[in-house]
Design a protein around this motif. Structure first.
Motif, PDB file in Angstrom:
ATOM      1  N   LYS A   1       0.563  -1.490  -0.093  1.00 46.97           N
ATOM      2  CA  LYS A   1       0.044   0.005  -0.308  1.00 46.97           C
ATOM      3  C   LYS A   1       0.581   1.110  -0.317  1.00 46.97           C
ATOM      4  O   LYS A   1       0.523   2.253  -0.640  1.00 46.97           O
ATOM      5  N   LYS A   2       2.158   1.764   0.837  1.00 45.13           N
ATOM      6  CA  LYS A   2       2.998   2.544   0.778  1.00 45.13           C
ATOM      7  C   LYS A   2       4.212   1.880   0.213  1.00 45.13           C
ATOM      8  O   LYS A   2       4.912   2.944   0.167  1.00 45.13           O
ATOM      9  N   GLY A   3       4.258   1.238  -0.880  1.00 40.90           N
ATOM     10  CA  GLY A   3       5.064   0.936  -2.275  1.00 40.90           C
ATOM     11  C   GLY A   3       5.794   2.206  -2.499  1.00 40.90           C
ATOM     12  O   GLY A   3       4.384   2.854  -3.017  1.00 40.90           O
ATOM     13  N   ARG A   4       6.849   1.528  -3.101  1.00 43.16           N
ATOM     14  CA  ARG A   4       7.588   2.958  -3.825  1.00 43.16           C
ATOM     15  C   ARG A   4       6.639   2.827  -5.040  1.00 43.16           C
ATOM     16  O   ARG A   4       5.707   3.659  -6.091  1.00 43.16           O
ATOM     17  N   ILE A   5       6.353   1.910  -6.293  1.00 44.37           N
ATOM     18  CA  ILE A   5       5.118   1.678  -7.566  1.00 44.37           C
ATOM     19  C   ILE A   5       3.718   2.435  -7.287  1.00 44.37           C
ATOM     20  O   ILE A   5       3.214   2.765  -7.948  1.00 44.37           O
ATOM     21  N   SER A   6       3.049   2.214  -6.157  1.00 46.27           N
ATOM     22  CA  SER A   6       1.775   2.250  -5.545  1.00 46.27           C
ATOM     23  C   SER A   6       1.728   3.812  -5.709  1.00 46.27           C
ATOM     24  O   SER A   6       0.787   4.459  -5.793  1.00 46.27           O
ATOM     25  N   GLY A   7       3.296   4.328  -4.930  1.00 47.91           N
ATOM     26  CA  GLY A   7       3.280   5.827  -4.456  1.00 47.91           C
ATOM     27  C   GLY A   7       2.741   5.812  -6.412  1.00 47.91           C
ATOM     28  O   GLY A   7       2.498   7.631  -6.265  1.00 47.91           O
ATOM     29  N   LEU A   8       3.656   6.063  -6.900  1.00 46.56           N
ATOM     30  CA  LEU A   8       3.714   6.631  -8.294  1.00 46.56           C
ATOM     31  C   LEU A   8       2.315   6.416  -9.527  1.00 46.56           C
ATOM     32  O   LEU A   8       2.335   7.387  -9.749  1.00 46.56           O
ATOM     33  N   MET A   9       1.592   5.336  -8.998  1.00 48.95           N
ATOM     34  CA  MET A   9       0.406   5.071  -9.160  1.00 48.95           C
ATOM     35  C   MET A   9      -0.807   6.111  -8.756  1.00 48.95           C
ATOM     36  O   MET A   9      -1.590   7.123  -9.492  1.00 48.95           O
ATOM     37  N   LYS A  10      -0.313   6.500  -6.895  1.00 47.06           N
ATOM     38  CA  LYS A  10      -1.533   7.579  -6.784  1.00 47.06           C
ATOM     39  C   LYS A  10      -1.035   8.507  -7.756  1.00 47.06           C
ATOM     40  O   LYS A  10      -1.743  10.090  -7.337  1.00 47.06           O
ATOM     41  N   GLY A  11       0.158   8.899  -8.041  1.00 47.71           N
ATOM     42  CA  GLY A  11       0.741  10.415  -8.498  1.00 47.71           C
ATOM     43  C   GLY A  11      -0.103  10.493  -9.663  1.00 47.71           C
ATOM     44  O   GLY A  11      -0.480  11.793 -10.369  1.00 47.71           O
ATOM     45  N   LEU A  12      -0.686   9.286 -11.155  1.00 49.66           N
ATOM     46  CA  LEU A  12      -1.672   9.296 -11.825  1.00 49.66           C
ATOM     47  C   LEU A  12      -2.772  10.386 -11.860  1.00 49.66           C
ATOM     48  O   LEU A  12      -2.943  11.495 -12.640  1.00 49.66           O
ATOM     49  N   GLY A  13      -3.563  10.466 -10.701  1.00 45.18           N
ATOM     50  CA  GLY A  13      -4.382  11.552 -10.552  1.00 45.18           C
ATOM     51  C   GLY A  13      -3.991  12.423 -10.825  1.00 45.18           C
ATOM     52  O   GLY A  13      -4.455  13.770 -11.415  1.00 45.18           O
ATOM     53  N   GLY A  14      -2.999  13.184 -10.428  1.00 48.33           N
ATOM     54  CA  GLY A  14      -2.812  14.568 -10.437  1.00 48.33           C
ATOM     55  C   GLY A  14      -1.740  14.875 -11.668  1.00 48.33           C
ATOM     56  O   GLY A  14      -1.376  16.211 -11.590  1.00 48.33           O
ATOM     57  N   MET A  15      -1.784  13.902 -12.740  1.00 54.56           N
ATOM     58  CA  MET A  15      -1.269  14.415 -14.026  1.00 54.56           C
ATOM     59  C   MET A  15      -2.409  14.997 -15.489  1.00 54.56           C
ATOM     60  O   MET A  15      -3.867  14.807 -15.287  1.00 54.56           O
ATOM     61  N   SER A  16      -1.733  15.939 -16.288  1.00 54.33           N
ATOM     62  CA  SER A  16      -3.293  16.144 -17.583  1.00 54.33           C
ATOM     63  C   SER A  16      -2.882  14.694 -18.135  1.00 54.33           C
ATOM     64  O   SER A  16      -2.025  13.521 -18.360  1.00 54.33           O
ATOM     65  N   PRO A  17      -4.479  14.966 -18.694  1.00 52.24           N
ATOM     66  CA  PRO A  17      -4.331  13.540 -19.684  1.00 52.24           C
ATOM     67  C   PRO A  17      -3.896  13.342 -20.432  1.00 52.24           C
ATOM     68  O   PRO A  17      -3.529  11.847 -20.765  1.00 52.24           O
TER      69      PRO A  17
ATOM     70  N   THR B   1       0.125   8.337 -21.565  1.00 42.78           N
ATOM     71  CA  THR B   1       1.187   7.338 -21.781  1.00 42.78           C
ATOM     72  C   THR B   1       2.277   6.556 -20.273  1.00 42.78           C
ATOM     73  O   THR B   1       3.185   5.748 -20.001  1.00 42.78           O
ATOM     74  N   ALA B   2       2.085   7.395 -19.215  1.00 44.40           N
ATOM     75  CA  ALA B   2       2.418   7.092 -17.748  1.00 44.40           C
ATOM     76  C   ALA B   2       1.817   5.854 -17.253  1.00 44.40           C
ATOM     77  O   ALA B   2       2.195   5.364 -16.711  1.00 44.40           O
ATOM     78  N   GLY B   3       0.211   5.383 -18.107  1.00 46.67           N
ATOM     79  CA  GLY B   3      -0.808   4.719 -16.759  1.00 46.67           C
ATOM     80  C   GLY B   3      -0.098   3.491 -17.345  1.00 46.67           C
ATOM     81  O   GLY B   3       0.204   2.478 -16.470  1.00 46.67           O
TER      82      GLY B   3
END
Ligand code: PHE
Length: 361
Positions: free
Chosen positions: A34-50, A55-57
């Motif tokens: 839950k608090k892992g690095r990859i999970s952290g990056l995935m959470k960041g997807l929400g703040g990105m532009s479409p 590409t990042a998704g």
């Protein structure tokens, strides 16, 4: 993208370097937890532009899957290696001699069953079997014991709950149902014994809820009561390993035989010791008779053409008599001291030629 590739290489290298299941589990939590690095990056997807997300998704998802698979594969490899090591370490050398105090013995019931089978095989009988959990029809109705027949009460039956059709199975109260099953499946002439477990709701010094019987059945065109007597006489002399056994047939009643008899053997009881074959006392060992024509008809055999006899012997009783075992309940207590005392050598198969009971420990 560059970052994700670099991250993937870094984690894959760490997985490769992990040398225990614990280390792998720690890695999994650190990256994919839950608090892992990859999970952290995935959470960041929400703040990105479409655009960025497009590409990042997929890239992050790919990373997550690759790392997940790699950890699982590494875990499997380690687990297999651990199992191989265990199997190698736990090999048992079965050629090593067993120390006397660990040696097993054959239970007297098994021994007596082998002896009985050997004697009847010599007389041309084959062994038949039936289920312990029996249908009411085979245990009672087909044996000329219809519902409401008073003989049903005498059997202290263990009943199962009703099934969806309202039928209740039973734990067979005798081995006689095997008579019917055998006659249904085979055409006469028939000559079978059917040894096995039987059950009645009864428990005291001479009764246990589970006990053993051996059924005998002979059907052809000519077999009569004289053959029954001769067969049982031969059996008793062979079983008790004496030249003569005093026998007597008492008229009796079983719904499935007509006429019916119970057989007693002569014995003496002196100073607490029981001797078989002589003396003025009598001991009941079996029930028998000519198979009732109604039972033949129930099993689909033409009773105007065929006839024969049946008998049912209590095996536990015979074992107690032959080997001087005073209490029936001890048979089923699994007391090692008792088993060592009354058990038999496992590799001595009883044969008529070498003497049946040669294998006593
Ligand atoms: N089934 C009977 C009993 O358990 C014994 C028996 C078998 C009697 C065959 C006659 C014929 O008591």
């Amino acid at each position: 993208m560059q970052d994700i590739d670099a991250l993937q290489s870094e984690i894959l290298a760490a997985i490769e370097a992990a040398d225990s299941l614990d280390a792998l589990e720690n890695l999994r939590v650190a990256e994919l937890g839950k608090k892992g690095r990859i999970s952290g990056l995935m959470k960041g997807l929400g703040g990105m532009s479409p655009e960025e997300r497009k590409t990042a998704g997929p890239a992050l998802n790919g990373l997550k899957n690759t790392i997940g698979d790699a950890i699982q594969t590494a875990k499997d490899t380690l687990e297999n290696a651990a199992l191989d090591a265990r199997l190698a370490a736990e090999t048992i050398d079965i050629s090593l001699p067993v120390p006397p105090e660990q040696r097993g013995t054959l239970h007297p019931i098994s021994q007596v069953l082998d002896e009985i089978t050997e004697i009847f095989a010599d007389m041309g009988f084959t062994v038949a079997e039936g289920p312990d959990i029996e249908e009411d029809f085979y245990n009672f109705t087909a044996l000329n014991i219809p519902p409401e027949h008073p003989a049903r009460q005498m059997h202290d039956t263990f009943y199962f709950n009703e099934d969806e059709n309202g039928d209740r199975k039973v734990l067979r109260t005798h081995t006689s149902p095997v008579q019917v099953r055998t006659m249904e499946k085979n055409k006469p002439p028939l000559r079978i014994i059917a040894p096995g477990r039987t059950y009645r709701s009864d428990s005291d010094q001479t009764h246990t809820p589970m006990f053993h019987q051996v059924e005998g059945l002979v059907i052809d065109e000519k077999t009569h009561m004289g053959h029954l007597k001769g067969c049982l006489d031969t059996f008793c002399r062979a079983f008790f390993e004496v030249d003569n056994v005093k026998m007597r047939f008492r008229p009796s009643y079983f719904p499935f035989t007509e006429p019916s008899a119970e057989m007693d053997i002569g014995c003496t009881r002196q100073d607490g010791e029981l001797r078989i074959g002589e003396g003025d006392d009598w001991l009941e060992i079996l029930g028998c008779g000519m198979v009732n024509p109604r039972v033949l008809e129930h099993a689909g055999i033409d009773s105007t053409k065929y006839q024969g006899f049946a008998f049912g012997i209590g095996i536990d009783r015979l074992a107690m008599l032959k080997y001087g075992i005073p209490d029936l309940r001890a048979f089923f207590e699994s007391d090692l001291r008792w088993l060592r005392n009354y058990g038999f050598r496992t590799l001595d198969i009883p044969t008529l030629g070498q003497g049946l009971s040669g294998g006593t420990v």
